[in-house]
Design a protein around this motif. Structure first.
Motif, PDB file in Angstrom:
ATOM      1  N   ASP A 290     -26.533  -8.031   9.985  1.00 29.83           N
ATOM      2  CA  ASP A 290     -26.415  -6.665   9.461  1.00 29.83           C
ATOM      3  C   ASP A 290     -25.816  -6.741   8.062  1.00 29.83           C
ATOM      4  N   LYS A 291     -26.614  -6.446   7.046  1.00 31.03           N
ATOM      5  CA  LYS A 291     -26.166  -6.577   5.663  1.00 31.03           C
ATOM      6  C   LYS A 291     -25.112  -5.537   5.279  1.00 31.03           C
ATOM      7  N   GLU A 292     -24.998  -4.477   6.080  1.00 30.01           N
ATOM      8  CA  GLU A 292     -24.013  -3.427   5.783  1.00 30.01           C
ATOM      9  C   GLU A 292     -22.640  -3.753   6.377  1.00 30.01           C
ATOM     10  N   LEU A 293     -22.596  -4.787   7.235  1.00 35.27           N
ATOM     11  CA  LEU A 293     -21.365  -5.104   7.957  1.00 35.27           C
ATOM     12  C   LEU A 293     -20.628  -6.272   7.277  1.00 35.27           C
ATOM     13  N   ALA A 294     -19.327  -6.101   7.084  1.00 32.96           N
ATOM     14  CA  ALA A 294     -18.507  -7.170   6.490  1.00 32.96           C
ATOM     15  C   ALA A 294     -17.134  -7.124   7.144  1.00 32.96           C
ATOM     16  N   TYR A 295     -16.324  -8.148   6.852  1.00 30.31           N
ATOM     17  CA  TYR A 295     -14.959  -8.148   7.384  1.00 30.31           C
ATOM     18  C   TYR A 295     -13.967  -8.399   6.253  1.00 30.31           C
ATOM     19  N   LEU A 296     -12.696  -8.156   6.559  1.00 29.28           N
ATOM     20  CA  LEU A 296     -11.640  -8.286   5.562  1.00 29.28           C
ATOM     21  C   LEU A 296     -10.349  -8.666   6.280  1.00 29.28           C
ATOM     22  N   ILE A 297      -9.610  -9.582   5.690  1.00 33.87           N
ATOM     23  CA  ILE A 297      -8.281  -9.916   6.210  1.00 33.87           C
ATOM     24  C   ILE A 297      -7.264  -9.081   5.430  1.00 33.87           C
ATOM     25  N   VAL A 298      -6.366  -8.367   6.136  1.00 39.84           N
ATOM     26  CA  VAL A 298      -5.340  -7.585   5.445  1.00 39.84           C
ATOM     27  C   VAL A 298      -3.952  -8.060   5.856  1.00 39.84           C
ATOM     28  N   ASN A 299      -3.005  -7.838   4.976  1.00 40.56           N
ATOM     29  CA  ASN A 299      -1.613  -8.175   5.269  1.00 40.56           C
ATOM     30  C   ASN A 299      -1.103  -7.218   6.345  1.00 40.56           C
ATOM     31  N   GLU A 300      -0.738  -7.781   7.490  1.00 41.85           N
ATOM     32  CA  GLU A 300      -0.294  -6.909   8.586  1.00 41.85           C
ATOM     33  C   GLU A 300       1.231  -6.781   8.643  1.00 41.85           C
ATOM     34  N   ALA A 301       1.932  -7.271   7.607  1.00 44.67           N
ATOM     35  CA  ALA A 301       3.394  -7.203   7.603  1.00 44.67           C
ATOM     36  C   ALA A 301       3.858  -5.782   7.860  1.00 44.67           C
ATOM     37  N   GLY A 302       4.774  -5.629   8.785  1.00 43.84           N
ATOM     38  CA  GLY A 302       5.328  -4.318   9.089  1.00 43.84           C
ATOM     39  C   GLY A 302       4.555  -3.534  10.128  1.00 43.84           C
ATOM     40  N   ALA A 303       3.360  -4.004  10.498  1.00 39.49           N
ATOM     41  CA  ALA A 303       2.563  -3.255  11.475  1.00 39.49           C
ATOM     42  C   ALA A 303       3.291  -3.179  12.816  1.00 39.49           C
ATOM     43  N   SER A 304       3.922  -4.281  13.211  1.00 42.10           N
ATOM     44  CA  SER A 304       4.646  -4.282  14.486  1.00 42.10           C
ATOM     45  C   SER A 304       5.896  -3.403  14.410  1.00 42.10           C
ATOM     46  N   VAL A 305       6.504  -3.347  13.215  1.00 46.03           N
ATOM     47  CA  VAL A 305       7.675  -2.481  13.026  1.00 46.03           C
ATOM     48  C   VAL A 305       7.262  -1.017  13.187  1.00 46.03           C
ATOM     49  N   TYR A 306       6.153  -0.661  12.529  1.00 42.87           N
ATOM     50  CA  TYR A 306       5.651   0.714  12.644  1.00 42.87           C
ATOM     51  C   TYR A 306       5.274   1.037  14.088  1.00 42.87           C
ATOM     52  N   SER A 307       4.527   0.121  14.738  1.00 42.67           N
ATOM     53  CA  SER A 307       3.983   0.428  16.062  1.00 42.67           C
ATOM     54  C   SER A 307       5.066   0.629  17.118  1.00 42.67           C
ATOM     55  N   ALA A 308       6.258   0.063  16.853  1.00 35.55           N
ATOM     56  CA  ALA A 308       7.350   0.229  17.824  1.00 35.55           C
ATOM     57  C   ALA A 308       8.288   1.377  17.426  1.00 35.55           C
ATOM     58  N   SER A 309       7.951   2.090  16.343  1.00 34.89           N
ATOM     59  CA  SER A 309       8.831   3.148  15.836  1.00 34.89           C
ATOM     60  C   SER A 309       8.616   4.469  16.569  1.00 34.89           C
ATOM     61  N   LYS A 310       9.584   5.372  16.406  1.00 38.61           N
ATOM     62  CA  LYS A 310       9.465   6.709  16.990  1.00 38.61           C
ATOM     63  C   LYS A 310       8.288   7.456  16.372  1.00 38.61           C
ATOM     64  N   LEU A 311       8.054   7.204  15.105  1.00 39.23           N
ATOM     65  CA  LEU A 311       6.950   7.855  14.404  1.00 39.23           C
ATOM     66  C   LEU A 311       5.617   7.503  15.050  1.00 39.23           C
ATOM     67  N   ALA A 312       5.405   6.198  15.325  1.00 38.25           N
ATOM     68  CA  ALA A 312       4.151   5.757  15.945  1.00 38.25           C
ATOM     69  C   ALA A 312       4.019   6.305  17.363  1.00 38.25           C
ATOM     70  N   ALA A 313       5.156   6.327  18.074  1.00 36.38           N
ATOM     71  CA  ALA A 313       5.140   6.848  19.445  1.00 36.38           C
ATOM     72  C   ALA A 313       4.759   8.322  19.462  1.00 36.38           C
ATOM     73  N   ALA A 314       5.242   9.064  18.466  1.00 40.68           N
ATOM     74  CA  ALA A 314       4.907  10.489  18.385  1.00 40.68           C
ATOM     75  C   ALA A 314       3.444  10.684  17.991  1.00 40.68           C
ATOM     76  N   GLU A 315       2.951   9.777  17.123  1.00 31.21           N
ATOM     77  CA  GLU A 315       1.578   9.887  16.630  1.00 31.21           C
ATOM     78  C   GLU A 315       0.573   9.475  17.712  1.00 31.21           C
ATOM     79  N   PHE A 316       0.906   8.414  18.464  1.00 23.46           N
ATOM     80  CA  PHE A 316      -0.005   7.901  19.498  1.00 23.46           C
ATOM     81  C   PHE A 316       0.775   7.658  20.800  1.00 23.46           C
ATOM     82  N   PRO A 317       1.178   8.724  21.479  1.00 23.34           N
ATOM     83  CA  PRO A 317       2.010   8.562  22.688  1.00 23.34           C
ATOM     84  C   PRO A 317       1.304   7.839  23.822  1.00 23.34           C
ATOM     85  N   ASP A 318      -0.031   7.863  23.831  1.00 21.85           N
ATOM     86  CA  ASP A 318      -0.768   7.271  24.947  1.00 21.85           C
ATOM     87  C   ASP A 318      -1.167   5.810  24.701  1.00 21.85           C
TER      88      ASP A 318
END
Length: 738
Positions: A415-443
């Motif tokens: 698929d010529k329209e499909l590509a991938y990218l590596i991004v810096n995930e630093a802080g993603a685990s900090v965000y995902s365990a935060s109250k903000l993330a819990a409020a945004e995605f409680p489920d």
């Protein structure tokens, strides 16, 4: 009331009256900015104006000082105000002791550094019990004065014999002489002029000496197991590395200073020619330096070096963070975010082109499960179902194994329209365990939230990254070794600057994003979102005045950075401040065009033809403000990030074995540090472009050449498969050979 007291009392009043002007003059001199600009800026800051607001909407008043200059003024004025407060306190304490002279007071008032004030205060500071204070308690001050007068005749031992007193603990003339020497040594060590000279000499000639406590122990500090360098020439990153090695009890660190020169200088300040006590005073000088001055000065120099290292580390982190926050958003694509892992599997999150979460899943394509077939089916199902155009993989554990798997899927789908990218995930685990993330995605569980964050980071880096504590975003150099308070203040300023540079859509922005808008705090940001949820979208900027706790001053500061697209007033979608709307009306009357033409080529062409200075005179408005207004009218709704190149999308994966010296590649700068830049070229570890390989010319600092997120052309310089390191160059080898 004595004459001295009267002088000091008057001086207290005069100091407060003159303090502001003295601070303004000193700041202007140090920063090479005019007195008027500094005075105006200080006035604006004292009135409660924010730096983004002043930089954007008060250009005429400040002479177009930029944000960095404004922050420099704010920081320096803050330091000097604290310094003035300390001066007043020191003068008060010395005055209460009855020891304040006109000369001493003048020296304190004229000091421009806190260290100078502390040196002047040192003789009057209350000390803990010292050898000198105990000698004074034994009544030996007169003997110390006798020695200090440096008599030509007499006998020191005979003179000292009169001070022998067993009850006082002075058992012999030798005890008396030693006590007197201790008093003199402390007096000399407290002398401000001597301390200042020794401090300068130590910084200029001292070698920072680093040794291993155990040379057999392997560590990352082996370069410093036997190391010496002139202290004042040490680069910041080396200072912090040695500090960390010392803190981890691996290195023993000290300052090696040629003491003979210091003894000689101090001798000239103390000894006044031949006397019967010349040798005694020489011993006092050496004791004063070795026991009292050297350890104290070494602590001060080490603290100064550490501050230098910390400031540079914070500067590096700040510059990299700003570049990362201002990465161009990848719009109009449905994205599959992947948070890779081995044991717990790859968490997947599909978000649409607006960032809305559509579906989450988990697969196990990597060891130890190796369920590649099931994982392939799930990936292909999601790609087909949502017409995925971009797969974004976090760069954490198992990222390269996952990348290999994703590259194979893309190859199989063709698929010529499909590509991938590596991004810096630093802080993603900090965000995902935060109250903000819990409020945004409680489920969602923590890892699933992380996958959502990774997906959204490419769609709008700024909006997503502001949800994370800036310290958790790993684009620095020794940031964990610096003052947390100083780092936090600096990074907050960077995020604030980036958010206001871009502006926010008040109808879609999260509380996290809104809280960084000039003048808006966390409570007001939540109130804006709450009002929006209860009353529907904002249709005009004026509606924000109805938000609880958003007063007139806050409105003035923030409103120019708030955008309302598809609102009632077209100007509300621009960076033009409402206070200038009347100017816009006059502009349109002057050029005889209706506001409905906003955003058209016709309007842009007409505005480009205007002579800004002539028009500014006609409209009675400042040239800088008019220039900004015209630019905003030509490109309403413009996102300044869109002018930057998009990240490099990949469809295939590289291994270190695929590389060869001289190979030309495209890469993305992931981190910039003092000695070079790390570049992602699509292999497991980022390659390093050393500072010497960034350009054919002299490079003072890597940040002068590259920034985080830059797409660069590099050539492979060397490969160390054992250590997993790749050396890169940005100097074209072919041109070098020519």
């Amino acid at each position: 009331m004595s004459e001295q007291d009267v002088v000091v009392e008057i001086d207290e009043v005069e100091m407060k009256a003159e303090e502001q002007e003295r601070i303004v003059k000193q700041t202007a001199k140090e920063l090479n900015i005019s007195l008027k600009q500094v005075r105006t800026t200080v006035g604006l800051l004292d009135e409660g104006n924010t730096i983004p607001f002043i930089a954007r909407y008060r250009k005429e008043m400040t002479g177009e000082l930029d944000e960095n200059q404004l922050r420099d003024i704010e920081e320096r004025v803050g330091y000097l105000r604290n310094l003035e407060e300390r001066k007043r306190e020191v003068i008060r304490i010395i005055n209460e002791q009855g020891k304040l002279t006109v000369e001493l007071k003048a020296s304190i008032v004229q000091a421009v550094k806190l260290q100078e004030v502390e040196d002047l205060y040192r003789p009057y500071r209350q000390k803990r019990k010292t050898r000198a204070s105990m000698a004074k308690e034994k009544g030996l001050e007169p003997l110390a004065s006798w020695i200090w007068d440096q008599p030509k005749q007499g006998d020191l031992t005979i003179e000292a014999a009169s001070y022998v007193d067993a009850e006082q603990g002075v058992d012999s003339p030798e005890d008396a002489i030693q006590g007197a020497m201790d008093i003199l040594a402390e007096n000399i060590a407290d002398e401000a002029v001597i301390r200042a000279w020794v401090r300068r000499y130590t910084m200029d000639h001292g070698l920072l000496d680093s040794e291993a406590k155990d040379k057999e122990q392997e560590s990352v500090y082996e370069n410093y197991y036997s190391y010496k360098e002139l202290a004042k020439k040490m680069p910041p990153h080396r200072i912090l590395a040695i500090n960390r090695g010392e803190r981890e009890n691996i290195l023993k660190v000290g300052l090696d200073v040629p003491a003979e020169s210091i003894h000689s200088y101090m001798g000239t300040q103390v000894i006044k020619g031949d006397s019967i006590v010349k040798n005694v005073l020489q011993s006092v000088v050496e004791d004063a330096y070795k026991r009292l001055i050297a350890p104290s000065i070494e602590r001060e120099i080490r603290a100064e070096l550490t501050e230098k290292g910390e400031n540079q580390a914070i500067s590096i982190f700040s510059g990299n963070l700003r570049s990362l926050l201002l990465q161009p958003p990848v719009k109009g694509r449905c994205v599959l975010g992947v948070d890779p892992a081995f044991r717990t599997g790859c968490k997947l999150a599909v978000v649409d082109d607006t960032g809305k979460l559509l579906e989450v899943a988990v697969t196990y394509p990597t060891p130890p499960h190796n369920k590649k077939r099931e994982a392939t089916e799930k990936f292909q199902e999601l790609i087909s179902k949502y017409k995925i155009q971009l797969i974004v993989i976090g760069n954490g554990t198992a990222s390269r194994e996952t990348e290999q798997f994703v590259a194979e899927i893309i190859s199989d789908l063709n698929d010529k329209e499909l590509a991938y990218l590596i991004v810096n995930e630093a802080g993603a685990s900090v965000y995902s365990a935060s109250k903000l993330a819990a409020a945004e995605f409680p489920d969602l569980d923590v890892a699933e939230r992380s996958a959502v964050s990774i997906a959204r980071r490419i769609q709008d880096p700024l909006a997503e990254l502001v949800k994370i504590d800036p310290k958790a975003i790993g684009v620095g150099q020794y940031q964990h070794d610096v003052s947390p308070k100083h780092l936090e203040e600096s990074l907050k300023a960077v995020v604030e600057s980036a958010v206001n540079h871009v502006g926010v859509d008040v109808n879609t922005a999260s509380p996290s994003l809104l809280s960084y808008v000039a003048g808006v705090n966390a409570t007001t940001a939540k109130n804006i979102v709450k009002y929006r949820e209860e009353n529907g979208k904002f249709l005009t900027r004026k509606q924000l005045q109805k938000v609880p706790r958003l007063g007139a001053k806050t409105y003035e500061q923030c409103i120019g950075f708030m955008r309302i697209s598809e609102g009632k007033d077209l100007l509300d979608s621009t960076p033009i401040h409402p206070e200038s709307y009347s100017v816009v009306d006059r502009i349109f009357r002057e050029i005889n065009v209706g506001l409905e033409k906003l955003g058209s080529q016709e309007l842009s062409h007409i505005l480009e033809q205007q002579d800004v200075e002539i028009l500014a005179t006609k409209l009675e408005v400042g040239v800088p403000t008019l220039r900004d207004i015209l630019e905003s009218l030509q490109r309403p709704g413009r996102d300044p990030r869109e002018e930057l190149p998009l990240p490099i999308f990949r469809t295939d994966v590289l291994k270190m074995e695929d590389l060869a010296p001289g190979m030309e590649m495209q890469g993305t700068v992931r981190n910039v540090i003092d000695f070079g830049a790390f570049v992602d070229i699509g292999i497991k570890n980022d390659g390093l472009v050393h500072i010497s390989q960034l350009s054919n010319g002299y490079v003072k600092h890597p940040m002068d050449i590259v920034s985080v997120g830059d797409n660069v052309t590099v050539w492979v310089l060397n490969i160390d498969e054992k250590k997993g390191r790749v050396g890169l160059t940005m100097r074209n080898p072919r041109k070098d050979q020519v």
